[in-house]
Design an enzyme around this catalytic site. Structure first.
Site, PDB file in Angstrom:
ATOM      1  CG  HIS B 326      14.152  28.853   0.352  1.00  0.00           C
ATOM      2  ND1 HIS B 326      13.765  28.854  -0.960  1.00  0.00           N
ATOM      3  CD2 HIS B 326      13.480  27.837   0.939  1.00  0.00           C
ATOM      4  CE1 HIS B 326      12.900  27.869  -1.157  1.00  0.00           C
ATOM      5  NE2 HIS B 326      12.708  27.236  -0.018  1.00  0.00           N
ATOM      6  N   GLY B 327      16.058  32.833   1.883  1.00  0.00           N
ATOM      7  CA  GLY B 327      16.911  33.547   2.818  1.00  0.00           C
ATOM      8  C   GLY B 327      17.824  34.533   2.128  1.00  0.00           C
TER       9      GLY B 327
END
Lengths: 306, 477
Positions: B326-327
Site C-alpha cells: 500500500h505504500g
C-alpha cells in the site's frame, strides 16, 4: 442496444425534469433578475421583479426604478446609497440593507439604494448624475479597490463594465454579455446549478500564480491609473455632497488621494470586530451591514442635518 | 482522468459508442480501440508514464512467447525472473527507493555513523502497483503452465492497460481477463443495465459517502490533539467509511464499466464490514489483492500446511507485504502486522474458516451474537485503520493514546448529523442487499418506476451532497 439507448435517453430526460423541479423547489440556485440598459447606458434590472436567494429563506425585490430593494415612502431629505453587489445585497433579507439600518439611525431622512453587481466607480458616478433629478441631500458611494481598477479601460478592457479610456477621455458603456444565453441559463435552473457547481473555466494553480505575478507587476501602474481616474472624476462630475464609503482594508493611498481631491471619505474598519463576511462569500452578513451602517452614521451626521 | 470528473463523463459515451459501432465480431478493432482509449485515459494524468506501461507490456508479452517456446526448466526460470525483476524493479524504484534510502540513513545514524545517499524527487506513476501485479500474474501463470501465452499483442496491450481497472483495480488475473479479449463480445442488455446500476452505486459510495467522510476524517486526524477520545473514535469511524466508500466505490465503477463493454471482472469487495471475524473480513476486503498474495506468495511459501512456526511466519509475511504494497511507510507495515496479530489466533485454533457463509442469510436482522461479532470485528479494524490513515507512526500512537482515555466517554465535539444519516442510509442499503454482488444488484424486485425513482434519489443525493472532489485514495498505491 436500441432498447438500452432508448431507456438511457428516457432516463436522462426524466432526470432533467425531476432535477429541474428539485432545484426549483429547494431553491438550490439563486434567482437572477433580468437586466437591461437604459437610455443613459446604465445597466439596470427590469422593474418589478422578485425572486429567492439560494436556500429560499428570503426574497429579493426589484423596485419600479429598476434597483434592488423597496422605494422610500418619500423623497424628502433623501440620501442616495450607490454601490455594487454589497449594496444590492441579494444575499441578505430586506431588513439587512444599508438603507434600512441608516434609516433606523436617522429616521427623519429617507434612503434610496441604487446598486447592481459589477458597478464600477465610474458607473457609480454616472448613476449619481442620472439620479440627480431626485435632488438628494447627500449621496453615499460604497467602494472597494476593485471598483477603481475596473473603471479604467487602460488597466484591463472589460466589455460588460462601464469604463473610461484615460488616454482618449472617452467612456465605454458596458454591454450585456451573451444576454440570450444568460436568459436560458438563468431560467433553466438545473443547468445553472451545474454551471455553478462545476465551473468550466476554473483557474489552475499556475494561472493563479501567473495572475499574482501580473498583479505585482502592474501594481504601480494600477495605482497611477487609479489616481488619474480620481482626477478625471473630479474634472467631469459634481462631487459636492458626495461621500465615498470605502470597504475595510481598502488601499490607503487611494483613500488619501480621494480625500485630498475634495471628496468626503469614510473608511470602514472591521479590524476590532468579528468577521463581517460570510464563510464562503466575501459579501457582508447582516451583522457586517449593521456595523458598516453604524460607522457610516457616525460620519454622515457631520455632513447632513438630521 | 477521474471516474467522477466531467472529462470522463464525455470520454465514456464516446468510447462506448465507437466500441459497439465497430461491432462485436471485429475483436481486433475493438481491442485496438480499448488499448487506445486506455492510453488516452492514463495519459490524461501524465503521458510520460505511458512508456512505462508500454515497456512492461512488451517485456511480459515477449517473455510469455519465450516461455511458450522453451521447455528447459532453467531457462524458463531465468525468463520468469527477468519479468519479476523488471516489473518489481520499476515498482521498487518509483515507490520504495526513497523509503529504503531514508530507512538506511536512519539505521546508520542509530548506530552513530553517517551515510550520505541522496533521496530522489520521484513522482509515483498512478496505479503502478495494480498493473505491475496484473502483468506479473500473466507471466507466473504462463510459467506454471496454467495459461497459454498469448500471441495477440494488441489484446495483451488492452489487457494490461484496460482503462476501467487500470489505476486502482480490481487486480485481474490473466486467467480470467485475458481470454475475454480473444472472445467475440456481443452487447447484452441485461449486463449493460446491471453494469450501469453498479456504476451508479459506486459513484454514490465515492461522492456521497467517501468524499463527505473524508472532510471530517481529515479535520479530526489533522488536528487530533484538539479533540477528546469520543471525537477521535468518530474520526476513525469516518475514515473507515471513507476508505471503504472510496475503494469499493472505484471497484464497483470499474466492474460496472467493464460490463458495459462486455467484460466480467472479479468481485473485489463483499460487504467487509458485515464480517463476524477478521478472517472473514480479509475474505471480503480487497479480494483481488488478498487472493493474489494467497496464490502467488502465501501458497508458494507453504501456506498453512507446515507447523505452527511456519504458519506464523507465512501469516506475518503475507500481511506485512500486503501492508507494504500500500505504500512506503512504516504505518502500512504496522497496519499489516496488526492484522496478522488479529488473524493468527483464528488460524492457530483452526477457526479461520468458521464464517464462510452470509451473515443472517435470509433474515432482516442479525442475532445478538452475530451483531456483537460484527461490532467487535469492525472495532478492531477501526484501530488498524488509524495506522493506515496516520501521517507517521508517532501520529498513530498519539491518536490512539488520546482516544483511549477517560475522554472517550465524554460527548462528541464534532457530530455532523447529515453525513451520519447518509452513512446510516448507506449501511441499511448494503445490509439489505448483502446477498448480491453489490448492494443494489437485486433491486429488480421493485417495479420499473420505483427502481427509477430510487436511481433518481441516488443521483439527487450525489448532487446535493457532493463533497469536495477528492482523488481516489488507492491511486497512490
Amino acid at each position: 442496444m436500441k432498447t438500452f439507448l432508448k431507456n438511457i435517453v428516457l432516463f436522462f430526460v426524466l432526470a432533467i425534469l425531476i432535477g429541474e423541479v428539485v432545484v426549483r423547489l429547494t431553491h438550490a440556485v439563486v434567482d437572477i433578475p433580468q437586466r437591461t440598459i437604459d437610455e443613459n447606458g446604465i445597466q439596470k434590472y427590469f422593474p418589478n421583479q422578485e425572486g429567492f436567494w439560494k436556500g429560499g429563506n428570503h426574497k429579493w425585490v426589484i423596485n419600479e426604478m429598476g434597483w434592488a430593494g423597496e422605494l422610500p415612502k418619500s423623497y424628502d431629505k433623501l440620501v442616495m446609497v450607490i454601490g455594487d453587489s454589497f449594496i444590492e445585497n441579494f444575499m441578505n433579507p430586506e431588513e439587512c440593507h444599508q438603507s434600512i439600518f441608516l434609516k433606523s439611525h436617522m429616521p427623519n431622512n429617507n434612503f434610496l439604494e441604487a446598486a447592481r453587481a459589477g458597478v464600477s466607480f465610474l458607473e457609480a458616478m454616472e448613476i449619481d448624475r442620472q439620479i440627480d433629478s431626485l435632488k438628494p441631500d447627500h449621496t453615499l458611494i460604497y467602494l472597494n479597490d476593485k471598483d477603481f481598477y475596473e473603471s479604467v479601460y487602460d488597466i484591463e478592457p472589460l466589455g460588460d463594465i462601464m469604463q473610461v479610456n484615460l488616454n482618449t477621455k472617452k467612456i465605454n458603456y458596458g454591454i450585456l454579455k451573451a444576454p440570450r444565453i444568460k436568459k436560458v441559463l438563468y431560467n433553466w435552473k438545473l443547468l445553472y446549478y451545474f454551471y455553478n457547481r462545476f465551473p468550466l473555466n476554473q483557474n489552475t494553480n499556475k494561472q493563479i500564480k501567473d495572475k499574482k505575478k501580473d498583479i505585482e507587476k502592474y501594481e504601480l501602474k494600477i495605482k497611477e491609473k487609479a489616481f488619474q481616474l480620481v482626477d478625471y472624476v473630479i474634472e467631469n462630475y459634481e462631487i459636492k455632497n458626495k461621500t465615498l464609503v470605502f470597504h475595510p482594508h481598502s488601499n490607503k493611498e487611494i483613500i488619501e488621494k480621494c480625500k485630498s481631491s475634495g471628496f468626503n471619505v469614510i473608511a470602514l474598519d472591521s479590524s476590532k470586530d468579528s468577521t463581517w463576511t460570510f464563510e464562503h462569500d466575501s459579501h457582508w452578513t447582516c451583522y457586517g451591514h449593521k456595523k458598516a451602517a453604524e460607522q457610516v452614521f457616525k460620519e454622515l451626521k457631520k455632513y447632513i442635518s438630521n | 482522468m477521474l471516474f467522477n470528473s466531467i472529462e470522463f463523463f464525455v470520454f465514456l459515451p464516446i468510447v462506448f459508442g465507437l466500441y459497439w459501432l465497430v461491432g462485436g465480431k471485429r475483436i481486433k478493432e475493438q481491442n485496438l480501440l480499448i488499448a487506445i482509449a486506455s492510453y488516452v485515459f492514463y495519459g490524461w494524468w501524465d503521458w510520460r508514464f505511458l512508456s512505462l506501461i508500454l515497456f512492461s507490456t512488451i517485456v511480459d508479452y515477449s517473455i510469455g512467447i519465450a516461455l511458450g517456446k522453451n521447455e528447459k526448466p532453467n531457462k524458463r526460470k531465468v525468463l520468469l525472473w527477468i519479468s519479476i525483476c523488471v516489473n518489481l524493479g520499476f515498482l521498487g524504484f518509483f515507490k520504495y527507493y526513497n523509503f529504503f534510502v531514508d530507512s538506511l540513513i536512519d539505521s546508520f545514524s542509530f548506530f552513530g555513523s553517517e551515510l550520505s545517499i541522496n533521496t530522489l524527487n520521484i513522482i509515483l506513476p498512478v496505479g503502478i502497483s495494480f498493473y505491475t501485479f496484473q502483468t506479473l500474474s500473466y507471466t507466473i501463470d504462463v510459467y506454471n503452465k496454467r495459461l497459454e501465452p498469448t500471441k495477440n499483442f494488441v489484446g495483451f496491450m488492452a489487457f494490461v492497460s484496460f482503462f476501467p481497472q487500470l489505476v486502482a483495480g480490481p487486480i485481474e488475473r490473466a486467467t480470467n481477463l485475458l481470454p475475454q479479449f480473444s472472445k467475440e463480445r456481443s452487447f447484452n442488455y441485461v449486463n449493460a443495465v446491471d453494469g450501469l446500476r453498479q456504476v451508479l452505486w459506486g459513484l454514490f459510495k465515492k461522492i456521497v459517502i467517501a468524499d463527505n467522510c473524508a472532510k471530517y476524517a481529515n479535520i479530526i486526524f489533522n488536528n487530533h490533539t484538539e479533540y477528546n477520545g469520543s471525537t477521535l473514535l468518530l474520526g476513525a469511524f469516518f475514515f473507515a467509511f471513507q476508505i471503504y466508500g472510496d475503494f469499493s466505490g472505484y471497484s464497483d465503477i470499474a466492474i460496472g464499466i467493464s460490463r458495459l463493454f462486455g467484460f466480467n471482472l472479479k468481485r473485489n469487495f463483499a460487504f467487509p464490514y458485515f464480517s463476524r471475524d477478521i478472517a472473514e473480513f480479509w475474505r471480503r476486503w480487497h479480494i483481488s489483492l488478498s487472493s493474489w498474495f494467497r496464490d502467488y506468495l502465501y501458497i508458494p511459501l507453504g501456506g498453512s500446511r507446515g507447523g505452527t512456526k511456519m504458519k506464523i511466519r507465512n501469516t506475518f509475511i503475507i500481511f506485512i507485504v500486503s501492508g507494504f504494497w500500500h505504500g512506503a511507510n512504516w504505518t502500512f507495515i504496522i497496519w499489516g502486522a496488526l492484522n496478522a496479530i488479529y488473524f493468527l489466533p483464528l488460524l492457530l485454533t483452526n477457526k479461520n474458516r468458521l464464517n464462510t457463509d452470509l451473515v443472517a442469510e435470509g433474515k432482516y436482522f442479525a442475532s445478538l451474537k452475530e451483531f456483537g461479532q460484527m461490532a467487535f470485528t469492525f472495532f478492531i479494524t477501526l484501530i488498524a485503520w488509524v495506522f493506515f490513515r496516520a501521517d507517521n507512526v508517532s501520529h498513530a500512537f498519539s491518536y490512539l493514546s488520546r482516544t483511549f482515555n477517560t475522554s472517550l466517554f465524554s460527548g462528541f465535539e464534532i457530530f455532523p448529523n447529515t453525513i451520519l444519516s447518509l452513512i446510516l442510509f448507506f449501511i441499511m442499503v448494503e445490509w439489505l442487499g448483502r446477498s448480491g454482488e453489490y448492494a443494489i444488484e437485486k433491486i429488480d424486485f421493485l417495479n420499473k418506476s420505483l427502481r427509477w425513482a430510487f436511481y433518481m434519489l441516488l443521483i439527487i443525493l450525489m448532487f446535493s451532497f457532493t463533497g469536495e472532489e477528492q482523488q481516489f485514495i488507492y491511486f497512490q498505491f
